[in-house]
Scaffold this active site. Structure first.
Site, PDB file in Angstrom:
ATOM      1  N   ASP A 188       0.755   5.451  -8.099  1.00 35.06           N
ATOM      2  CA  ASP A 188       0.792   5.181  -9.589  1.00 35.06           C
ATOM      3  C   ASP A 188      -0.232   6.067 -10.454  1.00 35.06           C
ATOM      4  O   ASP A 188      -1.505   5.358 -10.548  1.00 35.06           O
ATOM      5  CB  ASP A 188       0.494   3.656  -9.769  1.00 35.06           C
ATOM      6  CG  ASP A 188       1.051   3.030 -11.019  1.00 35.06           C
ATOM      7  OD1 ASP A 188       1.661   3.959 -11.926  1.00 35.06           O
ATOM      8  OD2 ASP A 188       0.721   1.786 -11.466  1.00 35.06           O
ATOM      9  N   LYS A 217      11.043  -0.026  -5.512  1.00 32.89           N
ATOM     10  CA  LYS A 217       9.998  -0.808  -6.004  1.00 32.89           C
ATOM     11  C   LYS A 217       9.845  -2.054  -5.753  1.00 32.89           C
ATOM     12  O   LYS A 217      10.750  -2.935  -5.273  1.00 32.89           O
ATOM     13  CB  LYS A 217       9.959  -0.681  -7.458  1.00 32.89           C
ATOM     14  CG  LYS A 217       9.903   0.687  -8.084  1.00 32.89           C
ATOM     15  CD  LYS A 217       9.272   0.591  -9.390  1.00 32.89           C
ATOM     16  CE  LYS A 217       8.917   1.824 -10.027  1.00 32.89           C
ATOM     17  NZ  LYS A 217       8.669   1.579 -11.474  1.00 32.89           N
ATOM     18  N   CYS A 259     -13.521 -37.881  -2.887  1.00 36.98           N
ATOM     19  CA  CYS A 259     -14.201 -39.065  -2.055  1.00 36.98           C
ATOM     20  C   CYS A 259     -15.663 -38.923  -1.952  1.00 36.98           C
ATOM     21  O   CYS A 259     -16.389 -39.776  -1.428  1.00 36.98           O
ATOM     22  CB  CYS A 259     -13.452 -39.342  -0.740  1.00 36.98           C
ATOM     23  SG  CYS A 259     -14.063 -38.211   0.782  1.00 36.98           S
ATOM     24  N   TYR A 291       3.429  15.860  -3.498  1.00 36.23           N
ATOM     25  CA  TYR A 291       4.529  15.411  -2.863  1.00 36.23           C
ATOM     26  C   TYR A 291       5.781  16.042  -3.163  1.00 36.23           C
ATOM     27  O   TYR A 291       6.822  15.878  -2.698  1.00 36.23           O
ATOM     28  CB  TYR A 291       4.724  14.026  -3.187  1.00 36.23           C
ATOM     29  CG  TYR A 291       4.799  13.684  -4.974  1.00 36.23           C
ATOM     30  CD1 TYR A 291       5.718  14.416  -5.730  1.00 36.23           C
ATOM     31  CD2 TYR A 291       3.846  12.958  -5.568  1.00 36.23           C
ATOM     32  CE1 TYR A 291       5.909  14.299  -6.940  1.00 36.23           C
ATOM     33  CE2 TYR A 291       3.904  12.787  -6.726  1.00 36.23           C
ATOM     34  CZ  TYR A 291       4.925  13.532  -7.545  1.00 36.23           C
ATOM     35  OH  TYR A 291       5.089  13.497  -8.959  1.00 36.23           O
ATOM     36  N   CYS A 346     -10.404 -40.435   2.944  1.00 38.51           N
ATOM     37  CA  CYS A 346     -10.561 -39.582   1.570  1.00 38.51           C
ATOM     38  C   CYS A 346      -8.896 -39.943   0.711  1.00 38.51           C
ATOM     39  O   CYS A 346      -8.056 -39.480   1.345  1.00 38.51           O
ATOM     40  CB  CYS A 346     -10.568 -38.117   1.844  1.00 38.51           C
ATOM     41  SG  CYS A 346     -10.332 -37.069   0.156  1.00 38.51           S
ATOM     42  N   LYS A 395       4.821   5.790  -3.517  1.00 38.66           N
ATOM     43  CA  LYS A 395       4.728   6.059  -4.933  1.00 38.66           C
ATOM     44  C   LYS A 395       3.464   5.802  -5.496  1.00 38.66           C
ATOM     45  O   LYS A 395       3.007   4.624  -5.873  1.00 38.66           O
ATOM     46  CB  LYS A 395       5.852   5.417  -5.529  1.00 38.66           C
ATOM     47  CG  LYS A 395       6.100   5.582  -6.801  1.00 38.66           C
ATOM     48  CD  LYS A 395       7.616   4.824  -7.306  1.00 38.66           C
ATOM     49  CE  LYS A 395       8.016   5.601  -8.638  1.00 38.66           C
ATOM     50  NZ  LYS A 395       7.013   5.498  -9.854  1.00 38.66           N
ATOM     51  N   CYS A 444     -13.020 -31.696   4.043  1.00 35.94           N
ATOM     52  CA  CYS A 444     -13.463 -32.804   3.700  1.00 35.94           C
ATOM     53  C   CYS A 444     -13.810 -33.593   4.788  1.00 35.94           C
ATOM     54  O   CYS A 444     -12.773 -33.848   5.665  1.00 35.94           O
ATOM     55  CB  CYS A 444     -12.716 -33.580   2.659  1.00 35.94           C
ATOM     56  SG  CYS A 444     -12.988 -35.358   2.498  1.00 35.94           S
ATOM     57  N   GLU A 478       7.959   7.893   1.334  1.00 37.99           N
ATOM     58  CA  GLU A 478       6.559   8.325   0.926  1.00 37.99           C
ATOM     59  C   GLU A 478       6.002   7.189  -0.023  1.00 37.99           C
ATOM     60  O   GLU A 478       6.799   6.265  -0.386  1.00 37.99           O
ATOM     61  CB  GLU A 478       6.334   9.458   0.104  1.00 37.99           C
ATOM     62  CG  GLU A 478       6.657  10.748   0.810  1.00 37.99           C
ATOM     63  CD  GLU A 478       6.917  12.059   0.063  1.00 37.99           C
ATOM     64  OE1 GLU A 478       6.619  11.990  -1.204  1.00 37.99           O
ATOM     65  OE2 GLU A 478       7.546  13.156   0.591  1.00 37.99           O
ATOM     66  N   CYS A 491     -16.961 -33.564  -1.082  1.00 39.51           N
ATOM     67  CA  CYS A 491     -15.608 -33.691  -1.483  1.00 39.51           C
ATOM     68  C   CYS A 491     -15.261 -34.141  -3.034  1.00 39.51           C
ATOM     69  O   CYS A 491     -16.104 -35.136  -3.217  1.00 39.51           O
ATOM     70  CB  CYS A 491     -14.753 -34.630  -0.484  1.00 39.51           C
ATOM     71  SG  CYS A 491     -13.079 -34.900  -1.055  1.00 39.51           S
TER      72      CYS A 491
HETATM   73  S1  IVH Z   1       9.235  12.580  -6.101  1.00 38.94           S
HETATM   74  C1  IVH Z   1      12.366  14.301  -9.270  1.00 38.94           C
HETATM   75  N1  IVH Z   1       7.295  11.640  -4.723  1.00 38.94           N
HETATM   76  O1  IVH Z   1       6.923   8.754  -9.642  1.00 38.94           O
HETATM   77  C2  IVH Z   1      11.077  13.636  -9.265  1.00 38.94           C
HETATM   78  N2  IVH Z   1       7.200  11.154  -7.048  1.00 38.94           N
HETATM   79  O2  IVH Z   1       8.978   7.158 -11.593  1.00 38.94           O
HETATM   80  C3  IVH Z   1      10.546  13.671  -7.668  1.00 38.94           C
HETATM   81  N3  IVH Z   1       5.576   9.593  -7.947  1.00 38.94           N
HETATM   82  O3  IVH Z   1       7.377  11.222 -11.999  1.00 38.94           O
HETATM   83  C4  IVH Z   1       9.247  12.853  -7.504  1.00 38.94           C
HETATM   84  N4  IVH Z   1       4.561   9.238  -6.170  1.00 38.94           N
HETATM   85  O4  IVH Z   1       5.294  11.217 -10.959  1.00 38.94           O
HETATM   86  C5  IVH Z   1       7.843  11.601  -6.058  1.00 38.94           C
HETATM   87  N5  IVH Z   1       5.490  10.325  -3.400  1.00 38.94           N
HETATM   88  C6  IVH Z   1       6.299  10.614  -4.590  1.00 38.94           C
HETATM   89  C7  IVH Z   1       5.602   9.851  -5.792  1.00 38.94           C
HETATM   90  C8  IVH Z   1       6.326  10.216  -6.984  1.00 38.94           C
HETATM   91  C9  IVH Z   1       4.494   9.171  -7.305  1.00 38.94           C
HETATM   92  C10 IVH Z   1       5.753   9.584  -9.313  1.00 38.94           C
HETATM   93  C11 IVH Z   1       6.184  10.768 -10.116  1.00 38.94           C
HETATM   94  C12 IVH Z   1       7.539  10.679 -10.757  1.00 38.94           C
HETATM   95  C13 IVH Z   1       7.327   9.179 -10.856  1.00 38.94           C
HETATM   96  C14 IVH Z   1       8.879   8.607 -10.889  1.00 38.94           C
END
Ligand code: IVH
Length: 695
Positions: A116, A312, A409, A224, A429, A114, A424, A112, A406
């Site tokens: 932020d 990451k 030149c 999630y 040139c 992640k 250019c 999935e 340019c």
């Molecule tokens: S699963 C046991 N799935 O990332 C924890 N976390 O750095 C299972 N996060 O605290 C988390 N997207 O806040 C999971 N698709 C995703 C996520 C996700 C963002 C965050 C979450 C977690 C942090 C870990």
């Protein structure tokens, strides 16, 4: 006639339904106006009969009464953190650990995005949103229910007739980049400091004591995972995500499952560049074991579950000010924009300049002079501007205007059709000439010792050299007129120039700034045609028969070689004694003819720079390319070889260590045959010696 209470209940259901259609499914069924009309009707009823306001009333989305503070809640199931991985190796380690703990079992990974944002836990009792809490220290968090009720895609009531007794989901509260900009514009109007990123803003918003203010932030949600549940069971994570969707939760659509960690890696790589295009911030991917029973057996370490890892993208970012956009002229006359930055520390180096790619990039990313910009390193080396932060503008930033002449030149500048590149138009040139000369002299091309960028500057600025053939007319007396030029270095440079005459056609072509022709293509062209005249006489169709040359390349190469000035230049080189046939006279220190076999070099080697070993391969009659495919015969893998090595193994391509490569080419006292350690996928390239014997 329904009673007022019934109507309130009906409106509540209706509005929650349409809210879900709009925010979660992005498939609205009624107009905004109609929605507002229904909402106003419900507000009216609740005003007259406050007792009829349901705890999941959509009127609460605009924010209830201010609260005095946040009470602390203990999580039913702790919110653990997750381990991070940053490379294919680390991801493989994760897989190894899992397979070791589950010997012989099939393991499916769910991948999935992640998100932020801010981690939260949402509890539903008998189908109604009862409690929302921040992660806090993982054991205890803050009750932010009132603020969470303003989140439009958070279901206040679960869909379906038979809600589970208890359903606790985990998710991420986030904010879109667009909303960050909007909020920051309002901040600016109020004379307040703008927020640096959507995550900080989302976190700050959840902690507002007035839910009405929080509502204005337009927080969003993705769920999630599960916390404590009662009255419902699942076998797999995917089944739980499906159930979440059915109950009305916003689950991010980018979910994929794989049975093999290499596939996970391949998939991850497809996201590396795309993450920046999403309307919200992500900081990588999350890889999870799908089977919940396997998860139970894997258990947790003290900090995090063993069944999950975050992958990451190692992209350290730096935020700084873009002071100025400077234009450089490239060898093909393309004007290249460069960002001059307020110096900033990024991934171990101090960075004062960053690439802006091309005109289109600057325009579509709306990068302005004076902007606050996010800088990252491409391939961990070259810094470039990822984006600007429009939310942090103060009003005096200026959109970049492309010069009409340019900067080097003063010839007129012309954009291409799509305005991706500006050129250019000056034939001579100086900016262009300097780039061409530097490209001609560099290692993978004519490898002229003593002719680096600074020397090129001096030669061109002094007027001694106006084009490549001028190099071969230089005299020692002329060189001695240059500043800081002694007899010895002057003679060295002249010797280097003379030596370059013998490099052969492939290297000449690599140095002539022919469109699309880098070292690899130059080498293939030289080997295919054997001599410059055959190449100059080749039609577009004939060029297309060359391996790796497509229609556009063929057309552009042909047009370039038909140009009268290019023809003159080539004749001048010929007259100066530059070898324009494919025999490579310089005798490499290695041995065997590589007979056209194709090589990819990856990782860091002990005895060679990448460019040098590739040149050696070409000089020995092999092909050196940058990417591994079924056509690759050998991959030479050094230290820290990454995805190319993985790909080679996947395709069954023969992998050589540096020592095995040297044995293959007969270097180091050995004959020209591969050692037993070099498993040959195909015949060792010894028999067929093209273009004469090299040794
Ligand atoms: S699963 C046991 N799935 O990332 C924890 N976390 O750095 C299972 N996060 O605290 C988390 N997207 O806040 C999971 N698709 C995703 C996520 C996700 C963002 C965050 C979450 C977690 C942090 C870990």
């Amino acid at each position: 006639m329904p009673s007022i209470a019934q109507r309130a209940e009906e409106l509540c259901k209706l509005l929650n339904y349409h809210n879900h259609k709009y925010y979660v499914e992005a498939k609205p069924e009624i107009s905004d106006r109609e929605f507002d009309r229904l909402l106003d009707e419900l507000k009216d009823i609740e005003k007259k009969h406050p007792e009829l306001q349901a705890p999941d009333s959509p009127t609460l989305r605009v924010g209830g009464a201010p609260i005095a503070g946040f009470s602390t809640v203990t999580h039913r199931v702790p919110l653990l953190s997750i381990d991070n991985t940053y490379s294919a190796e680390e991801l493989k380690e994760f897989d190894k650990r899992i397979r070791k703990a589950l010997p012989g079992e099939k393991v499916t990974y769910v991948v999935e995005l992640k998100i932020d944002g801010v981690a939260i836990s949402l509890s539903y009792e008998k189908g109604k949103f009862a409690l929302g809490a921040t992660r806090g220290d993982g054991e205890k968090g803050d009750d932010v229910t009132a603020n969470l009720k303003t989140v439009r895609d958070l279901p206040l009531r679960l869909q379906g007739d038979k809600p589970p007794a208890l359903f606790e989901v985990r998710g991420e509260i986030y904010m879109t980049r667009e909303d960050l900009v909007r909020v920051n514009e309002e901040q600016k109007k109020k004379g307040r400091e703008p927020y640096a990123n959507p995550r900080n803003l989302a976190a700050g918003s959840l902690k507002l004591l007035d839910p009405k203010l929080c509502a204005e932030r337009r927080l969003r949600l993705f769920t999630y995972g599960l916390g404590g549940v009662d009255g419902i069971e699942f076998k797999s994570h995917r089944a739980s995500l499906e159930q979440m969707k059915k109950l009305g939760f916003p689950v991010n659509p980018n979910v994929e499952a794989f049975d093999d960690i290499d596939q996970v890696m391949q998939y991850a790589m497809t996201w590396e560049k795309k993450l920046g295009d999403l309307p919200y911030e992500t900081d990588g991917l999350v890889v999870k074991v799908d089977d919940l029973e396997q998860r139970r057996r894997l258990g947790n370490t003290s900090k995090s579950p063993r069944w999950v890892t975050a992958y990451k993208f190692e992209q350290e970012q730096a935020i700084t000010k873009l002071k100025e956009i400077e234009i450089f002229v490239g060898k093909n006359g393309v004007l290249t924009p460069r960002a001059n930055l307020e110096t900033v520390q990024l991934a171990g180096t101090r960075v004062s300049h960053a690439s802006l790619h091309n005109a289109d990039y600057v325009r579509t990313k709306d990068i302005r002079v004076g902007d606050t910009v996010v800088v990252i390193k491409a391939g961990k080396i070259i810094p470039y501007v990822l984006r600007s932060e429009p939310g942090l503008r103060k009003g005096d930033e200026k959109p970049f205007r492309w010069p009409t002449t340019c900067p080097v030149c003063s010839s007129p500048v012309k954009p291409d059709e799509k305005k991706v590149f500006y050129y250019c138009t000056g034939k001579n040139c100086v900016g262009k000439v300097k780039k061409i000369l530097a490209g001609y002299a560099k290692r993978g091309a004519m490898d002229i010792e003593g002719l680096g960028d600074e020397m090129v500057e001096q030669l061109v600025d002094s007027g001694l050299v106006k084009s490549v053939p001028d190099l071969y007319r230089l005299t020692l007396d002329q060189l001695l007129e240059l500043e800081r030029m002694g007899k010895k270095s002057g003679q060295n440079l002249l010797d280097g120039i003379v030596a370059s005459k013998e490099r052969g056609l492939g290297r000449v072509l690599a140095g002539l700034a022919i469109p699309h022709v880098g070292e690899a293509v130059a080498d293939v062209l030289a080997k295919d045609f054997g001599g410059i005249d055959e190449l100059l006489n080749a039609s577009v169709d004939r060029l297309m028969q060359v391996e790796g040359v497509g229609p556009t390349m063929a057309k552009d190469i042909h047009a370039h070689l038909q140009d009268a000035a290019q023809r003159q230049l080539i004749e001048d080189l010929r007259a100066s004694g530059v070898k324009l046939t494919a025999e490579a006279k310089a005798k490499p220190k290695g041995g065997t003819d590589l007979g056209g076999k194709s090589f990819v070099v990856t990782g860091s080697l002990k005895n060679y720079e990448r460019e040098d070993i590739e040149t050696l391969i070409r000089d020995l009659g092999g092909k050196a390319s940058g990417s591994v495919s079924k056509k690759t015969d050998y991959v030479v893998a050094g230290d820290k070889a990454g995805s190319k090595l993985d790909k080679a193994k996947e395709l069954g391509v023969t992998v050589l260590t540096e020592e095995e490569f040297e044995a293959l080419i007969g270097k180091g006292g050995k004959s020209g045959k591969p050692t037993a350690a070099a498993p040959a996928k195909s015949e060792p390239p010894a028999a067929k010696k093209k273009q004469g014997t090299l040794f």
